[in-house]
Design an enzyme around this catalytic site. Structure first.
Site, PDB file in Angstrom:
ATOM      1  N   GLU A   1     -10.659   3.850   3.442  1.00  0.00           N
ATOM      2  CA  GLU A   1      -9.683   4.556   2.620  1.00  0.00           C
ATOM      3  C   GLU A   1     -10.014   4.232   1.169  1.00  0.00           C
ATOM      4  O   GLU A   1      -9.899   3.076   0.747  1.00  0.00           O
ATOM      5  CB  GLU A   1      -8.243   4.146   2.961  1.00  0.00           C
ATOM      6  CG  GLU A   1      -7.826   4.615   4.356  1.00  0.00           C
ATOM      7  CD  GLU A   1      -6.319   4.603   4.593  1.00  0.00           C
ATOM      8  OE1 GLU A   1      -5.616   3.800   3.950  1.00  0.00           O
ATOM      9  OE2 GLU A   1      -5.857   5.413   5.429  1.00  0.00           O
TER      10      GLU A   1
ATOM     11  N   GLN B   1      -4.259   1.999  15.171  1.00  0.00           N
ATOM     12  CA  GLN B   1      -3.076   2.472  14.457  1.00  0.00           C
ATOM     13  C   GLN B   1      -2.264   3.466  15.291  1.00  0.00           C
ATOM     14  O   GLN B   1      -1.032   3.383  15.355  1.00  0.00           O
ATOM     15  CB  GLN B   1      -3.524   3.117  13.141  1.00  0.00           C
ATOM     16  CG  GLN B   1      -2.384   3.512  12.207  1.00  0.00           C
ATOM     17  CD  GLN B   1      -2.888   3.929  10.819  1.00  0.00           C
ATOM     18  OE1 GLN B   1      -4.059   3.765  10.503  1.00  0.00           O
ATOM     19  NE2 GLN B   1      -2.006   4.454   9.996  1.00  0.00           N
TER      20      GLN B   1
ATOM     21  N   ASP C   1       0.851  -1.184   0.000  1.00  0.00           N
ATOM     22  CA  ASP C   1       0.000   0.000   0.000  1.00  0.00           C
ATOM     23  C   ASP C   1       0.894   1.243   0.000  1.00  0.00           C
ATOM     24  O   ASP C   1       1.815   1.342   0.807  1.00  0.00           O
ATOM     25  CB  ASP C   1      -0.893  -0.021   1.245  1.00  0.00           C
ATOM     26  CG  ASP C   1      -2.047   0.964   1.144  1.00  0.00           C
ATOM     27  OD1 ASP C   1      -2.486   1.259   0.010  1.00  0.00           O
ATOM     28  OD2 ASP C   1      -2.520   1.434   2.189  1.00  0.00           O
TER      29      ASP C   1
ATOM     30  N   LYS D   1      -4.759  -2.355   9.923  1.00  0.00           N
ATOM     31  CA  LYS D   1      -5.058  -2.504   8.500  1.00  0.00           C
ATOM     32  C   LYS D   1      -5.251  -3.957   8.100  1.00  0.00           C
ATOM     33  O   LYS D   1      -5.806  -4.226   7.031  1.00  0.00           O
ATOM     34  CB  LYS D   1      -3.857  -1.988   7.683  1.00  0.00           C
ATOM     35  CG  LYS D   1      -3.463  -0.564   7.963  1.00  0.00           C
ATOM     36  CD  LYS D   1      -4.281   0.393   7.147  1.00  0.00           C
ATOM     37  CE  LYS D   1      -3.634   1.767   7.134  1.00  0.00           C
ATOM     38  NZ  LYS D   1      -4.329   2.651   6.184  1.00  0.00           N
TER      39      LYS D   1
ATOM     40  N   HIS E   1      -3.815  13.998   0.894  1.00  0.00           N
ATOM     41  CA  HIS E   1      -4.089  13.089   2.014  1.00  0.00           C
ATOM     42  C   HIS E   1      -2.947  13.134   3.040  1.00  0.00           C
ATOM     43  O   HIS E   1      -3.178  13.312   4.242  1.00  0.00           O
ATOM     44  CB  HIS E   1      -4.279  11.664   1.488  1.00  0.00           C
ATOM     45  CG  HIS E   1      -4.351  10.632   2.573  1.00  0.00           C
ATOM     46  ND1 HIS E   1      -5.394  10.558   3.474  1.00  0.00           N
ATOM     47  CD2 HIS E   1      -3.487   9.627   2.918  1.00  0.00           C
ATOM     48  CE1 HIS E   1      -5.184   9.549   4.314  1.00  0.00           C
ATOM     49  NE2 HIS E   1      -4.038   8.971   4.004  1.00  0.00           N
TER      50      HIS E   1
ATOM     51  N   ARG F   1      -8.312   3.586  13.121  1.00  0.00           N
ATOM     52  CA  ARG F   1      -7.405   4.693  13.452  1.00  0.00           C
ATOM     53  C   ARG F   1      -6.914   4.632  14.894  1.00  0.00           C
ATOM     54  O   ARG F   1      -5.794   5.066  15.190  1.00  0.00           O
ATOM     55  CB  ARG F   1      -8.116   6.032  13.236  1.00  0.00           C
ATOM     56  CG  ARG F   1      -8.644   6.253  11.831  1.00  0.00           C
ATOM     57  CD  ARG F   1      -7.537   6.296  10.812  1.00  0.00           C
ATOM     58  NE  ARG F   1      -8.054   6.550   9.468  1.00  0.00           N
ATOM     59  CZ  ARG F   1      -7.342   6.367   8.365  1.00  0.00           C
ATOM     60  NH1 ARG F   1      -6.092   5.911   8.433  1.00  0.00           N
ATOM     61  NH2 ARG F   1      -7.866   6.597   7.189  1.00  0.00           N
TER      62      ARG F   1
ATOM     63  N   GLU G   1     -10.197  12.431   7.355  1.00  0.00           N
ATOM     64  CA  GLU G   1     -10.066  13.762   6.743  1.00  0.00           C
ATOM     65  C   GLU G   1     -11.418  14.469   6.630  1.00  0.00           C
ATOM     66  O   GLU G   1     -11.516  15.665   6.890  1.00  0.00           O
ATOM     67  CB  GLU G   1      -9.465  13.639   5.339  1.00  0.00           C
ATOM     68  CG  GLU G   1      -7.998  13.276   5.319  1.00  0.00           C
ATOM     69  CD  GLU G   1      -7.560  13.029   3.879  1.00  0.00           C
ATOM     70  OE1 GLU G   1      -7.212  13.978   3.174  1.00  0.00           O
ATOM     71  OE2 GLU G   1      -7.598  11.856   3.449  1.00  0.00           O
TER      72      GLU G   1
ATOM     73  N   THR H   1      -9.135  -5.839   3.549  1.00  0.00           N
ATOM     74  CA  THR H   1      -9.002  -4.833   2.491  1.00  0.00           C
ATOM     75  C   THR H   1      -9.887  -5.310   1.344  1.00  0.00           C
ATOM     76  O   THR H   1      -9.699  -6.425   0.853  1.00  0.00           O
ATOM     77  CB  THR H   1      -7.544  -4.713   2.013  1.00  0.00           C
ATOM     78  OG1 THR H   1      -6.705  -4.390   3.128  1.00  0.00           O
ATOM     79  CG2 THR H   1      -7.398  -3.642   0.945  1.00  0.00           C
TER      80      THR H   1
ATOM     81  N   GLU I   1      -9.182   3.953  -2.427  1.00  0.00           N
ATOM     82  CA  GLU I   1      -7.903   3.823  -3.118  1.00  0.00           C
ATOM     83  C   GLU I   1      -8.107   3.194  -4.497  1.00  0.00           C
ATOM     84  O   GLU I   1      -9.183   2.676  -4.807  1.00  0.00           O
ATOM     85  CB  GLU I   1      -6.941   2.942  -2.308  1.00  0.00           C
ATOM     86  CG  GLU I   1      -6.765   3.394  -0.860  1.00  0.00           C
ATOM     87  CD  GLU I   1      -5.560   2.781  -0.169  1.00  0.00           C
ATOM     88  OE1 GLU I   1      -4.779   2.062  -0.836  1.00  0.00           O
ATOM     89  OE2 GLU I   1      -5.413   3.015   1.044  1.00  0.00           O
TER      90      GLU I   1
ATOM     91  N   ASP J   1      -9.365   0.259   1.739  1.00  0.00           N
ATOM     92  CA  ASP J   1      -8.387  -0.229   2.712  1.00  0.00           C
ATOM     93  C   ASP J   1      -8.843   0.187   4.116  1.00  0.00           C
ATOM     94  O   ASP J   1      -8.340   1.124   4.711  1.00  0.00           O
ATOM     95  CB  ASP J   1      -7.008   0.373   2.385  1.00  0.00           C
ATOM     96  CG  ASP J   1      -5.907  -0.283   3.209  1.00  0.00           C
ATOM     97  OD1 ASP J   1      -6.035  -1.471   3.543  1.00  0.00           O
ATOM     98  OD2 ASP J   1      -4.920   0.413   3.522  1.00  0.00           O
TER      99      ASP J   1
END
Lengths: 402, 402
Positions: free
Chosen positions: A187, A228, A114, A241, A121, A225, A346, A245, A189, A221
């Site tokens: 996410e 993480q 990834d 993660k 971002h 948070r 975000e 996915t 992607e 993905d």
């Protein structure tokens, strides 16, 4: 290529005769096999082309390993079969209605990498996590940052995602709490599927991208948070993660994306030769993120700082080999505007500005039962649009932690 | 189990009748297949057991997937065949001289995870990179830190390692230099091979370790420290590790390690229930690292803070699934004493205190042509020692970067 197929293609279908993406489908009456999507139908390739060895298989890998000239030959032949009505009688029995087949993971993944290729971002995350400092780390504009993910938990669109449990950062001096992630995020992607392998100790040049990468799909993905934030220093994200996915079931071949190619953003740092853009491999993909049916973001891939050709050149510059089935994703796609942000972290500015849905409910991060759908389109030939279909996933509660 | 085999086992051989490790060998006259090492010989298992479906294959994966009771049944049968001389006439034709066969990668790797489980290693790295601060990051004693590596570049012992090229940190304001790594290092590690898979959304408890992990081998996780320093914030090591990771060809089954089991070090933080030690799965392995034939370190695995059972429980606590062939390594094994450090970065204290070899030459990091061999032994039954053999690799120069 003509633009009309004798197979009816409904207005707005992502799968026009210009798309012709590859996937793996389970027919009502047989074993999984490779298909090509056209309108509301799926073409059984083994039957249409009389090549069971390549296509009567539950993954694309055999075809992927055959290389670019074969990919082009098959695409040309499929185009001919689906656009020249002289073939209709022979080919029609190989068509399945899409609503009557299941769609499976389209390829057997080898390694999964990834990247972190959106400047907007990365800068937004930097501003949230390191306020007052430079938002980008010093190497960010010199190389596409990437890390390895868990290929064993790549799942096809439609697979439920179990909310992960884990440790989170404790209050000062306390024990780390353990429980279901309270900051589960998406996410949005774009992913790239490698067909042609390379040898260990060699590099794949930035100009050799199209010889190695077969095609493109959409990726969600999923990211926890809170897990993480506690785990990721110094060796990067791991359990935040690795639980799932999601990927879209249809791989759009690079050859369908000629009209979508575009120059990447202007570079503000001189690049090392191995990363210098030759041909333009920026891609003008328009993504859309829906949460429980409502559009919450429209990220544009056009603003991505690093191209997929640069990602591949970087991935192999140290001599790392490629295998058929290697997969790499772009990292969250976020554009410069607030409505183009590709993750809830975000969109809600780290949970401080909730998103309001039309039923009056709000979201900072995902609740159990929430469903996220990411779709995308790109310019096709002659002003047409081609589509990627979608990657869909719903959050379900995990076990009680016992 | 008797301790004597009718196959001659030379004094000091790692492969006594108590070891019986599994690997994949290429006989002079046929296709690769599964074997068991005994003394200076390799037993052709397909031939000895009459089970071609499982053992006449170029990887252990089919056998790995058959599960613990089958692993135990086969070990008992092989022990009987090799120790009861009544079987000699029937079994002898299935023995190959080890010096006449090639040894191949023993399993097909699925995902590869590398941990960071030595407190002494992590603290030494912390002291070097963040002097004056707490050497361990805040979560270090609450969870075994890990990250995903590149499974496609796992290579078997004896494979040459091409020195990687890459970017390194520039002088203030300059462009990042690009060239061959000047700080190429070893990491002496121990690896664990997963046999029994688990479902996505479930956890493997700390007590279920032996149901899932088949066996243990040695690992050299080659690392380019200069590439790593420039790339690794915030998403972790990538190209610094992905060019090659060497593994020993013989997988020692967990059942051979009963006498090596030991309690891990005392815990100074209360662990979350999912990580609490039940049975002791610390392992009393004595490693030895040789550089160009000279011993430079003797790391002991006994002081590892996290056990492999805890690593597996952590890896899956978020619901990540396991596949047959998943592989995880301990991270650099370093003990409390200076002569027990498992990498050159620690042994030379970040290059400041070179190692002197007997020819008078010195090393901070590896030169082209250097060969590194990592071996290990462990307590066996009745005061015996069992061995792991070795993982060997030599550095060769990479291309010119054009």
């Amino acid at each position: 290529m003509t633009s009309a197929s004798w197979v009816p293609v409904p207005e707005g279908s992502p799968f026009t005769p210009h798309t012709l993406p590859y996937g793996v489908f389970a027919p009502e009456d047989g074993a999984p096999r490779v298909g090509v999507a056209i309108g509301d139908h799926v073409l059984d390739l083994a039957r249409a082309l009389g090549d069971d060895d390549t296509f009567a298989r539950p993954s694309l890998n055999t075809f992927l390993a055959q290389g670019r000239s074969r990919w082009q030959e098959v695409r040309a032949r499929v185009t001919e079969l689906l656009t020249d009505s002289a073939h209709r009688a022979a080919v029609e029995p190989a068509l399945h209605r899409a609503d009557r087949v299941g769609l499976l993971m389209p390829f057997e993944p080898a390694d999964y990498v990834d990247f972190y290729a959106s400047e907007h971002h990365a800068a937004n995350i930097g501003r949230m996590l390191r306020p007052g400092q430079e938002p980008l780390t010093p190497q960010w504009k010199h190389l596409p940052i990437g890390y390895h993910g868990r290929s064993g938990t790549l799942v096809v669109s439609g697979t439920d995602v179990v909310r992960p449990w884990g440790q989170t950062r404790p209050a000062e001096g306390g024990a780390p709490p353990f429980g279901p992630s309270a900051r589960l995020d998406i996410e949005a992607e774009v992913g790239f599927v490698v067909g042609t392998p390379s040898a260990r100790g060699t590099r794949v040049g930035v100009g050799d991208f199209a010889d190695h990468v077969f095609g493109v799909c959409l990726v969600n993905d999923w990211s926890a948070r809170d897990l993480q934030a506690w785990e990721y220093v110094p060796l990067g994200p791991f359990l935040a993660k690795s639980f799932a996915t999601s990927v879209s079931p249809w791989i759009v071949p690079l050859d369908a994306l000629e009209a979508a190619r575009t120059a990447p953003p202007e570079r503000t740092e001189e690049l090392r030769p191995y990363l210098r853009d030759g041909e333009d491999w920026g891609l003008d993909l328009a993504l859309e993120v829906r949460l429980n049916g409502e559009v919450v973001s429209r990220p544009s891939f056009t603003s991505m700082y690093w191209t997929p050709a640069q990602m591949l050149a970087h991935l192999t510059v140290n001599g790392a080999s490629l295998r058929t089935g290697d997969f790499y994703a772009s990292g969250t796609v976020s554009g410069p505007d607030a409505h183009e942000r590709g993750c809830l972290m975000e969109l809600t500015w780290n949970g401080q500005e909730p998103v309001t849905l039309s039923d009056g409910s709000t979201r900072t991060f995902l609740q159990d039962g929430d469903e996220v759908v990411i779709s995308a389109t790109a310019p096709g030939p002659d002003g047409s649009r081609i589509g990627f279909g979608e990657v869909r996933g719903r959050i379900v509660a995990g076990g009680d932690g016992s």
